[in-house]
Scaffold this motif. Sequence first.
Motif, PDB file in Angstrom:
ATOM      1  N   ALA A 169       0.822  -1.217   0.000  1.00 16.66           N
ATOM      2  CA  ALA A 169       0.000   0.000   0.000  1.00 16.66           C
ATOM      3  C   ALA A 169       0.848   1.256   0.000  1.00 16.66           C
ATOM      4  O   ALA A 169       0.513   2.254  -0.666  1.00 16.66           O
ATOM      5  N   ASP A 170       1.967   1.226   0.730  1.00 15.08           N
ATOM      6  CA  ASP A 170       2.837   2.405   0.803  1.00 15.08           C
ATOM      7  C   ASP A 170       3.462   2.710  -0.558  1.00 15.08           C
ATOM      8  O   ASP A 170       3.509   3.868  -0.991  1.00 15.08           O
ATOM      9  N   ILE A 171       3.927   1.673  -1.232  1.00 16.09           N
ATOM     10  CA  ILE A 171       4.512   1.848  -2.572  1.00 16.09           C
ATOM     11  C   ILE A 171       3.475   2.387  -3.544  1.00 16.09           C
ATOM     12  O   ILE A 171       3.742   3.320  -4.322  1.00 16.09           O
ATOM     13  N   ARG A 172       2.305   1.819  -3.529  1.00 12.57           N
ATOM     14  CA  ARG A 172       1.248   2.260  -4.451  1.00 12.57           C
ATOM     15  C   ARG A 172       0.894   3.726  -4.205  1.00 12.57           C
ATOM     16  O   ARG A 172       0.671   4.490  -5.152  1.00 12.57           O
ATOM     17  N   LYS A 173       0.837   4.105  -2.933  1.00  8.83           N
ATOM     18  CA  LYS A 173       0.507   5.495  -2.605  1.00  8.83           C
ATOM     19  C   LYS A 173       1.570   6.445  -3.143  1.00  8.83           C
ATOM     20  O   LYS A 173       1.253   7.487  -3.734  1.00  8.83           O
ATOM     21  N   LYS A 174       2.837   6.102  -2.945  1.00 10.14           N
ATOM     22  CA  LYS A 174       3.932   6.953  -3.423  1.00 10.14           C
ATOM     23  C   LYS A 174       3.940   7.042  -4.951  1.00 10.14           C
ATOM     24  O   LYS A 174       4.141   8.123  -5.527  1.00 10.14           O
ATOM     25  N   LEU A 175       3.729   5.903  -5.607  1.00  8.24           N
ATOM     26  CA  LEU A 175       3.731   5.900  -7.074  1.00  8.24           C
ATOM     27  C   LEU A 175       2.519   6.655  -7.629  1.00  8.24           C
ATOM     28  O   LEU A 175       2.628   7.338  -8.655  1.00  8.24           O
ATOM     29  N   ARG A 176       1.389   6.529  -6.962  1.00  5.53           N
ATOM     30  CA  ARG A 176       0.195   7.251  -7.402  1.00  5.53           C
ATOM     31  C   ARG A 176       0.422   8.758  -7.284  1.00  5.53           C
ATOM     32  O   ARG A 176       0.069   9.529  -8.176  1.00  5.53           O
ATOM     33  N   THR A 177       1.038   9.167  -6.174  1.00  7.57           N
ATOM     34  CA  THR A 177       1.351  10.586  -5.985  1.00  7.57           C
ATOM     35  C   THR A 177       2.340  11.070  -7.037  1.00  7.57           C
ATOM     36  O   THR A 177       2.182  12.153  -7.617  1.00  7.57           O
ATOM     37  N   SER A 178       3.369  10.262  -7.292  1.00  6.17           N
ATOM     38  CA  SER A 178       4.378  10.632  -8.277  1.00  6.17           C
ATOM     39  C   SER A 178       3.778  10.755  -9.675  1.00  6.17           C
ATOM     40  O   SER A 178       4.074  11.701 -10.410  1.00  6.17           O
ATOM     41  N   ALA A 179       2.924   9.814 -10.027  1.00  8.61           N
ATOM     42  CA  ALA A 179       2.295   9.857 -11.351  1.00  8.61           C
ATOM     43  C   ALA A 179       1.385  11.073 -11.481  1.00  8.61           C
ATOM     44  O   ALA A 179       1.297  11.686 -12.551  1.00  8.61           O
ATOM     45  N   GLY A 180       0.710  11.421 -10.384  1.00  9.96           N
ATOM     46  CA  GLY A 180      -0.171  12.581 -10.417  1.00  9.96           C
ATOM     47  C   GLY A 180       0.588  13.887 -10.528  1.00  9.96           C
ATOM     48  O   GLY A 180       0.141  14.832 -11.184  1.00  9.96           O
ATOM     49  N   GLU A 181       1.778  13.946  -9.905  1.00 15.01           N
ATOM     50  CA  GLU A 181       2.555  15.183  -9.896  1.00 15.01           C
ATOM     51  C   GLU A 181       3.510  15.307 -11.076  1.00 15.01           C
ATOM     52  O   GLU A 181       3.759  16.408 -11.563  1.00 15.01           O
ATOM     53  N   LYS A 182       4.052  14.178 -11.531  1.00 21.28           N
ATOM     54  CA  LYS A 182       5.087  14.233 -12.568  1.00 21.28           C
ATOM     55  C   LYS A 182       4.681  13.537 -13.865  1.00 21.28           C
ATOM     56  O   LYS A 182       5.429  13.562 -14.846  1.00 21.28           O
ATOM     57  N   GLY A 183       3.516  12.903 -13.856  1.00 20.72           N
ATOM     58  CA  GLY A 183       3.075  12.191 -15.051  1.00 20.72           C
ATOM     59  C   GLY A 183       2.657  13.141 -16.165  1.00 20.72           C
ATOM     60  O   GLY A 183       2.274  14.281 -15.937  1.00 20.72           O
ATOM     61  N   ILE A 184       2.739  12.643 -17.385  1.00 20.90           N
ATOM     62  CA  ILE A 184       2.337  13.394 -18.582  1.00 20.90           C
ATOM     63  C   ILE A 184       1.244  12.595 -19.276  1.00 20.90           C
ATOM     64  O   ILE A 184       1.376  11.380 -19.466  1.00 20.90           O
ATOM     65  N   ILE A 185       0.168  13.268 -19.650  1.00 27.09           N
ATOM     66  CA  ILE A 185      -0.861  12.577 -20.432  1.00 27.09           C
ATOM     67  C   ILE A 185      -0.555  12.813 -21.910  1.00 27.09           C
ATOM     68  O   ILE A 185      -0.294  13.940 -22.344  1.00 27.09           O
ATOM     69  N   VAL A 186      -0.502  11.726 -22.645  1.00 25.72           N
ATOM     70  CA  VAL A 186      -0.160  11.766 -24.072  1.00 25.72           C
ATOM     71  C   VAL A 186      -1.344  11.225 -24.862  1.00 25.72           C
ATOM     72  O   VAL A 186      -1.851  10.144 -24.572  1.00 25.72           O
ATOM     73  N   CYS A 187      -1.766  11.987 -25.838  1.00 23.21           N
ATOM     74  CA  CYS A 187      -2.925  11.578 -26.641  1.00 23.21           C
ATOM     75  C   CYS A 187      -2.567  11.610 -28.118  1.00 23.21           C
ATOM     76  O   CYS A 187      -1.920  12.544 -28.601  1.00 23.21           O
ATOM     77  N   LYS A 188      -2.980  10.577 -28.832  1.00 23.59           N
ATOM     78  CA  LYS A 188      -2.756  10.492 -30.269  1.00 23.59           C
ATOM     79  C   LYS A 188      -4.039  10.041 -30.957  1.00 23.59           C
ATOM     80  O   LYS A 188      -4.923   9.472 -30.328  1.00 23.59           O
ATOM     81  N   ALA A 189      -4.097  10.302 -32.241  1.00 19.55           N
ATOM     82  CA  ALA A 189      -5.262   9.901 -33.025  1.00 19.55           C
ATOM     83  C   ALA A 189      -5.162   8.428 -33.401  1.00 19.55           C
ATOM     84  O   ALA A 189      -4.074   7.933 -33.715  1.00 19.55           O
ATOM     85  N   THR A 190      -6.274   7.726 -33.374  1.00 21.09           N
ATOM     86  CA  THR A 190      -6.277   6.349 -33.859  1.00 21.09           C
ATOM     87  C   THR A 190      -6.133   6.333 -35.378  1.00 21.09           C
ATOM     88  O   THR A 190      -5.571   5.406 -35.947  1.00 21.09           O
ATOM     89  N   ASP A 191      -6.637   7.410 -36.012  1.00 21.89           N
ATOM     90  CA  ASP A 191      -6.467   7.594 -37.454  1.00 21.89           C
ATOM     91  C   ASP A 191      -6.187   9.077 -37.700  1.00 21.89           C
ATOM     92  O   ASP A 191      -7.112   9.892 -37.725  1.00 21.89           O
ATOM     93  N   PRO A 192      -4.916   9.450 -37.881  1.00 26.18           N
ATOM     94  CA  PRO A 192      -4.551  10.868 -38.029  1.00 26.18           C
ATOM     95  C   PRO A 192      -5.237  11.572 -39.198  1.00 26.18           C
ATOM     96  O   PRO A 192      -5.320  12.796 -39.216  1.00 26.18           O
TER      97      PRO A 192
END
Length: 756
Positions: free
Chosen positions: A172-195
């Motif tokens: 649980a501790d690891i998941r909490k830290k990783l969830r926080t890290s992903a929320g603070e440092k994560g990047i959302i990347v979006c691409k077209a299925t058909d450009p």
Amino acid sequence: MDINKTLAQEFSLRQEQVDNTVELIDEGATIPFIARYRKERTGSLDDQILRELSDRLAYLRNLEKRKEEVRNAITEQEKMTPEIENAISSAITLVEVEDIYRPFKPKRRTRASIAREKGLEPLAEIIMNQDNSTNPEDEAAAFINAEKDVADVKSAVQGALDIIAEDISDDADIRKKLRTSAGEKGIIVCKATDPEAESVYMNYYEYTEPVEKVANHRVLALDRGEKEGFLKASIVLDESIATNIILNKYIKSNNACGELVRTAAEDSYKRLIFPSIEREIRSEMTAKAAEESIKVFASNLRQLLLQAPLKNSVILGLDPGYRTGCKVAVIDATGKVLDTTVIYVTHSKAEYEQSKKKIKEFIENHGVTVISIGNGTASRETEQFATEVIKEISQKVSYMVVSEAGASVYSASKLAAEEFPDYDVSLRSAVSIARRLQDPLAELVKIEPKAIGVGQYQHDMPQARMNDALSGVVEDCVNSVGVDLNTASHSLLSYIAGINSAVAKNIVAYREENGRFTDRKELLKVPKLGKKAFEQCAGFLRVRDGKNPLDNTAVHPESYNAASALLNECGFTLADISGNGAVGISKKAESVGIESISEKSGIGIPTLTDIIKELEKPGRDLRDELPPPLLRSGDVMDIKDLKVGMELVGTVRNIIDFGAFVDIGVHEDGLVHISQICAGYIKHPLEAVKVGEIVKVRVIDVDVKRNRISLTMRLNDEEEKKAEKKQNNRPKNKKREKKGFDASKIHNSAFRIKQK
């Protein structure tokens, strides 16, 4: 957890306020009743704060219930420890509780569970110890067992690593830290299925943004784009940052066992932890965006319902149409239908002229003063028709285009059939359009709130949550205005505090059988309306011209004695409020002394203040204090009539995260981007404007081909005008345009998504 103490801290309220409010809620008191008639106990909390507090109370109670369930489940497995107990007690969200329970939760058959069945758990423990004297391959040899399908050292080690990977994943501790890290440092990347595909989501075909900065409306757009198959979005987190969080906790030695743990940790992150965390974060982003969207929808709905009614007017409603014609209904000042017909304004010239003749007759025969036009199919042609009629008659007649969202839903409903059994579906819709202008609240409560269409992405929202929130808004609005007990429909009565649909129908049935109510106490004779329901509803129901003048006010029957004492103290009688009210009672009460009257009458100052307002203006409608609807006479009719720089007056029709849509009298609403609402910075348009508000705007761009109108409300800023001119003359940034960030493209997609 002391829930009441937590609520007091979160809402910055006194403990007494929270304790009393929770007690009232637990006693079954409704939010409108608490907000209006228990101000002394709550410290005058308004209905919106009370609803938020009630929702949070339910969440925290559910959290405590789930904690107890998890405690019991772990205790039954005889695995409870002081550390686990402390972790459960300290958890502040349901997600944290579920993380703690994850290792103890019955699992489906996994690679790790299969390895455990093969007896490889002791080998996993040996490897995790990372002893320098341990040779993992030598240790694994002892676990080779053909009967258990452990054929060699390699398969034994792999099974042990699967167990380690799952154990790390369940931390649980690891998941909490990783969830926080992903929320603070994560990047959302979006691409077209058909450009190459054309869609309203082209802005997001090559789109990246930090997770913590993604605006709510973009989250909802990405979700819908994925659902419709145009987009594929994912969260990216620097793998080295993530794996280091795990390795710092689990790598104890730089040896062979340590390397195997490293391999297991990397596998755990890639295969088990991150996919799960990505789903959780996307789900949290969607939930947050949905909640904010629901709040915007609720705020818009509140303002729409509380728009000023158009009283004392005979209204002609027009429900436009092409093939089936334009449906017409005339209603009097009470909403009674006087006449109906169907005209054809888009067919032949002869039918057009015949239609004009018919409408002129309706206007003259019934004394029509206002025309209400639905904004659906053929509304532009119908509006043009109406302006021609107005110009050709001597009577002073104005018109207004109203939203017909939900009108077709209502007209085909059982309620409409009961209300207008002699009219077909199309004519009922025309009546509804006329009544929407006459009394928006009374008419719109007949329609499912989400069908009214004053939000964004309403069809993508969690339906149960949205229905609860919007129903709460309707309930608050209806009760804040109050309803006439002798004329209200059962749909309107059903939103009164303490009254459900069945009781509302019983009230109408009693009224039809016994005649009009002469006082509030008569409500106790209505089947299934007991003393508790009477306490909750009585103050919100008005009896005009009844036995007791106080029945036509928002004064609750429990305060009638106090109201009489107040009148007597200030030199008035009950008879004085039968006409124009106890004029001047507020000044008289101040001269006598509010605190003195409060002590003598035995009621608190907040309630006393409310009573004084009611006695001064009995039967008052809070909506009368609002600006009246903006009626038009046809000066600007078409988008082609608009010119850049033209200043107009319009009505705010809808508010979304990035701006407000304003009706300026043409078929398409214009968009005022959030940056053009006011000179100062605002986080959301709701901080500066509201639905139904009359605003002055200036046209800054018109795209006739695409039916796009850009407006600004920053009229007094000369520098802003110069900036607009400079912006219009600036060459486009091709690089940004290629990536889908061009402002005009965002503007245009905003219109398209809004229309969807």
